[in-house]
Design a protein around this motif. Structure first.
Motif, mmCIF file in Angstrom:
data_model
loop_
_atom_site.group_PDB
_atom_site.id
_atom_site.type_symbol
_atom_site.label_atom_id
_atom_site.label_comp_id
_atom_site.label_asym_id
_atom_site.label_seq_id
_atom_site.Cartn_x
_atom_site.Cartn_y
_atom_site.Cartn_z
ATOM 1 N N UNK A 64 0.719 -1.212 -0.167
ATOM 2 C CA UNK A 64 0.040 0.089 -0.052
ATOM 3 C C UNK A 64 0.733 1.367 -0.094
ATOM 4 N N UNK A 135 -5.343 -14.232 8.170
ATOM 5 C CA UNK A 135 -6.177 -12.722 8.433
ATOM 6 C C UNK A 135 -7.055 -12.688 7.337
ATOM 7 N N UNK A 138 -10.257 -14.718 8.389
ATOM 8 C CA UNK A 138 -11.053 -13.944 9.138
ATOM 9 C C UNK A 138 -11.779 -13.180 8.409
ATOM 10 N N UNK B 292 -4.636 2.806 4.496
ATOM 11 C CA UNK B 292 -3.971 1.195 4.698
ATOM 12 C C UNK B 292 -2.676 1.022 4.599
ATOM 13 N N UNK B 293 -1.830 2.292 4.150
ATOM 14 C CA UNK B 293 -0.498 2.033 4.263
ATOM 15 C C UNK B 293 0.112 2.409 5.781
ATOM 16 N N UNK B 294 -0.597 2.856 6.542
ATOM 17 C CA UNK B 294 -0.333 3.242 7.984
ATOM 18 C C UNK B 294 0.008 1.915 8.860
ATOM 19 N N UNK B 295 0.887 2.261 9.800
ATOM 20 C CA UNK B 295 1.133 1.151 10.783
ATOM 21 C C UNK B 295 0.329 0.682 11.611
ATOM 22 N N UNK B 298 -2.137 -1.536 9.826
ATOM 23 C CA UNK B 298 -1.907 -2.905 9.751
ATOM 24 C C UNK B 298 -1.854 -3.673 11.181
ATOM 25 N N UNK B 301 -5.683 -4.255 12.083
ATOM 26 C CA UNK B 301 -5.946 -5.332 11.005
ATOM 27 C C UNK B 301 -5.465 -6.761 11.554
ATOM 28 N N UNK B 302 -4.385 -7.043 11.692
ATOM 29 C CA UNK B 302 -3.816 -8.244 12.198
ATOM 30 C C UNK B 302 -4.291 -8.447 13.539
ATOM 31 N N UNK B 303 -4.538 -7.527 14.318
ATOM 32 C CA UNK B 303 -5.110 -7.771 15.530
ATOM 33 C C UNK B 303 -6.741 -8.257 15.529
ATOM 34 N N UNK B 358 4.164 11.707 1.020
ATOM 35 C CA UNK B 358 3.669 10.416 0.483
ATOM 36 C C UNK B 358 2.062 10.573 0.336
#
Lengths: 425, 431
Positions: A64, A135, A138, B292-295, B298, B301-303, B358
């Protein structure tokens, strides 16, 4: 009119359309296979895994960020059912550098990126990255479940489930909840390799492009091994309707959702398809149609009352949101409109008006790169080519008799009503 | 007729103010099939208290009347305007927002005829007791449809949690009860006040000849007479800076919980380029934090705290401004806490230059893409014009943004007292 050029490159059909009307260039990749119980859930997961990382940009965040650097290039994926075919779509849209101060060549990068997403996914130990697959499993479950919370979509899905029980078309576009857990990064990777070999693939490239140059790019970036497209159209399931199925479901809702399904037994490849389009326009496709006028404007029963076609399966679907107590009234008004169509109770003016609106709608759809691809892709799905000009001409020639003939082929299959709990314990 | 040329974007825009005050803009777009036109009044759901034209006292009108009026304008003595548009091969529509009501058509043929129909139907109201009553059933079902829509309920719940007095907290369509009070007399009163040409803007975009279209509009307007333009007096609501309530929970028939965090903005009364700058700074900030490119994205989402429904948006008008962030989530409370924490701790950090660059690049690309869409151009141009700034200034204002500008809006808005939470949870699962 826009010219579509089709060139076969390494087992991929490349469709190029040159135009200077957009400020971006658009790439749309489609892969298609028959809808089956065994593959539907894996296919529903696959594009989401692919868009989560490539060999060069191995995480979603890295990918991204790269898109941001490419002047906010967009990447999105989705799934659709067209008849009994299941289609994966991956789109990349990127600014045309001629409108930017800093004019780095962007299209080349977009083609490379799309090819990386399809052919060079992020891998570990020779299979998809387990973390990504988990992921996305889910997320897939959430996507499947979310239909329940959107009552309009839910009612439409329930109608199809009831109406097409036992037919591939009843499978859900996003797969089956119960089949998600058993997918592993290994099994999905195996399916991915098979699909790469066997799916029918089309790539559309639209924008201010040099066609020869773009084809060279595609040739160098899209290298497939051992493509053997095995996906031939399976014969469409035919159903004989013995009696009308009426399904009433109760839930805690304020508005009732009435969805009615008919079989037209006419699909995109039939000669009667144009007459069916005009039929639908007079019956319920627009705000001048019989359904809108009679259910909404005259009876004041609904805010929306419309019909739409599923062109490759040959279905006609009516939908309306009504007060639960108005069920019988609404059903009878809708049935009356269908009867009127069968008897030819519509004016020449309605025909002319409907044709004008259909023509306008089609031309407008062609103004967006996405709409243009969707219109052209019907030709791939049906294996019957209908160039846009021919489409418009043939539709304009449809006669009253042909519309009546089509109307009389249409059979009521299922009435589905999602209604409130009033009167329940 | 004035010509404005935007070189970098290769767009030409033509403008003229009619003698009756109507602003007209034409943007020729070669290569397109479609012409799209919008006729917009600066009148929306929030304008529920004002001095009616020719009167002296403030008047409170029923909630949902601007939207009701939008529906009713389509009906005439000789039938429905939709019918006429479709006979002319056009599709017509309209929408009402908090601050605007827009009427529009798109067509690939008969453009001049359709434009005439658009202008004329909006400028000739026809309301009767009978048609007003009939519409109550239709709009009643529109309201019911939204009542069952959890995302809509969540959105308005979030606004209601932020705003205590301002009518932005009221659903645009009103309620079944409020629309019951609407009469044809009230509709005429609202119409006379807000549909004066001097309060309206006409935008035409498509493969058109600007000279011909402008002449057609001049002739059309010259044939009609209007009362002299008067300044419209709208009630100014006093609204505290703090949110109305810190948290609201709405139980509904859903399977997946939903959570939105609302941020009530300050300093929204700017006009012109300052308005654009303030709005874009907030948008860039949200993109940096939640894109969507922010830490953060991520991690959330992964949590498993967010899914693809996660989104963020900033709305700014003259009297109100708010950001909302959130989506479907298995853990609405944890998501709310995480989002709040991200915003409140941002204030302690600074924004790195390369990140700002960016996000700006991305925003410029997104803007270019929007210019593929005639709908976007007409609607957004109109909105910005009502704030006395041009849509086509977006790129230059974006380029001028500095890290200090972004940090300033963060400091203005990211305060505990300006943040509220709204959740939709499955019924029977309420804490």
């Amino acid at each position: 009119m826009l010219k579509e050029k089709i060139t076969a490159v390494n087992g991929l059909n490349v469709h190029t359309i040159q135009t200077d009307k957009y400020k971006t260039n658009t790439l749309v990749f489609k892969m298609k296979a028959p809808l089956t119980k065994e593959t539907v859930t894996q296919r529903a997961l696959l594009p989401y895994v692919l868009q989560s990382g490539t060999k060069t940009h191995p995480t979603a965040t890295a990918l991204r960020s790269y898109l941001d650097e490419l002047y906010g290039a967009t990447l999105n994926v989705d799934l659709t059912k067209k008849g009994e075919q299941h289609i994966i779509t991956i789109r990349v849209d990127i600014a045309n550098e001629k409108f930017l101060k800093d004019s780095a060549p962007l299209l080349n990068k977009a083609v490379q990126l799309l090819s990386d997403i399809i052919l060079q996914p992020a891998l570990e130990n020779g299979e998809f990255v387990a973390k990504i697959v988990e992921q996305e499993k889910r997320s897939l479950k959430q996507r499947i479940q979310s239909v329940y919370d959107d009552k309009m979509r839910y009612a439409n899905l329930r109608l199809i489930e009831e109406m097409c029980k036992g037919e591939p078309y009843a499978l859900h576009v996003n797969g089956e909840l119960k089949d998600v857990d058993s997918i592993t990064s290994k099994s999905l990777y195996g399916y991915y390799q098979k699909a790469l070999q066997e799916d029918e693939m089309d790539l559309y490239i639209i924008g201010d492009i040099d066609e020869a140059e773009v084809l060279d790019l595609v040739k160098s970036y899209f290298q497939f091994e051992n493509r053997a497209v095995s996906n031939r159209k399976s014969p469409m399931t035919k159903k004989t309707i013995t009696n009308v199925n009426e399904v009433i479901e109760k839930q805690d809702v304020k508005q009732g959702k009435l969805n009615i399904g008919y079989r037209t037994s006419i699909t995109y490849e039939d000669d009667q398809y144009y007459a069916l389009q005009v039929f639908n326009g007079i019956f319920g496709g627009f705000s001048h149609s019989k359904l809108f006028i009679n259910v909404r404007e005259k009876a004041s029963l609904a805010y929306y009352a419309a019909s739409r076609l599923e062109s490759h399966k040959g279905l006609l679907m009516v939908m309306s949101g009504i007060e639960p107590s108005n069920y019988e009234k609404a059903v009878s008004i809708i049935k009356e409109q269908m009867e009127a169509m069968k008897k030819g109770a519509f004016t020449d003016e309605e025909i002319v008006q409907t044709k004008a609106v259909i023509r306008n709608q089609l031309l407008e759809t062609l103004d967006t790169p996405r709409g243009l691809v969707e219109v052209l892709y019907h030709n791939v799905v049906s294996e019957r080519r209908r160039p846009v000009d021919e489409w418009i001409d043939a539709m304009e020639k449809v006669t009253r008799e042909e519309i009546i003939e089509v109307a009389n082929k249409i059979e009521l299959d299922t009435i589905y009503f999602l209604t409130g709990m009033e009167g329940e314990q | 007729m004035e010509k404005l040329f935007y070189e970098q974007l290769q767009e030409e825009l033509y403008y003229e103010k009619m003698p009756n005050g109507l602003d007209v803009y034409i943007l020729p777009k070669k290569g397109f099939n479609k012409t799209y036109a919008t006729f917009t009044t600066k009148y929306g759901s929030i304008d529920n208290q004002f001095v009616p034209l020719g009167q002296t006292e403030m008047k409170r009108v029923p909630d949902g009347i601007a939207h009701f009026l939008e529906h009713k304008l389509f009906e005439k003595e000789d039938g429905d305007v939709f019918q006429q548009f479709s006979k002319q091969g056009a599709s017509a529509n309209a929408f009402t927002s908090f601050t605007r009501t827009a009427y529009l058509f798109s067509s690939t043929t008969n453009v001049e005829k359709n434009l005439e129909t658009l202008i004329d139907f909006v400028q000739s109201p026809y309301f009767t007791d009978k048609t007003v009553e009939k519409e109550k059933g239709i709009i009643g079902q529109e309201i019911r449809m939204y009542d069952d829509n959890p995302d809509w309920r969540l959105y308005f719940g979030a606004i209601q949690s932020m705003y205590k007095n301002h009518p932005v907290r009221i659903d645009i369509a009103g309620t079944v009860e409020s629309i019951a009070e609407i009469t044809k007399e009230l509709l005429y009163e609202c119409y006379e006040t807000f549909y004066h040409p001097s309060n309206m803007l006409l935008f035409v975009v498509g493969p058109v000849d600007q000279e011909k279209i402008m002449q057609q509009i001049r002739d059309n307007q010259a044939r009609k007479s209007f009362k002299p333009a008067m300044e419209i007096k709208r009630f100014v609501y006093s609204e505290p800076e703090d949110v109305a309530q810190a948290k609201q929970v709405i139980p509904m028939n859903v399977q997946t919980p939903k959570c939105l965090v609302g941020i009530k903005a300050k300093n929204v009364s700017h006009i012109g380029k300052d308005k654009l700058k303030h709005e874009l700074a907030m948008n860039v900030l949200l993109d940096y934090l939640f894109g969507k490119s922010s830490p953060h994205y991520e991690r959330l989402y992964s949590d498993g705290l967010i899914d693809e429904t996660f989104s963020y948006d900033y709305t700014e008008e003259t009297q109100f401004g708010f950001a909302i962030v959130g989506g479907d989530t298995a853990e609405p409370d944890r998501l709310a806490d995480e989002l709040k924490k991200i915003m409140l701790t941002f204030r302690e950090h600074s924004l790195p230059d390369q990140d700002l660059e960016r996000v700006k690049k991305k925003k410029i690309g997104v803007f270019l893409r929007s210019l593929n869409s005639p709908e976007y151009i007409a609607n957004q141009f109109t909105r910005y014009a009502f704030h006395q700034v041009s849509l086509f200034d977006i790129v230059s204002v974006l380029e001028s943004l500095t890290c200090q500008d972004i940090e300033q809006v963060a400091n203005e808005c990211f305060n505990e007292s300006q943040i509220s939470v709204c959740q939709v949870v499955p019924k029977n699962a309420r804490e």
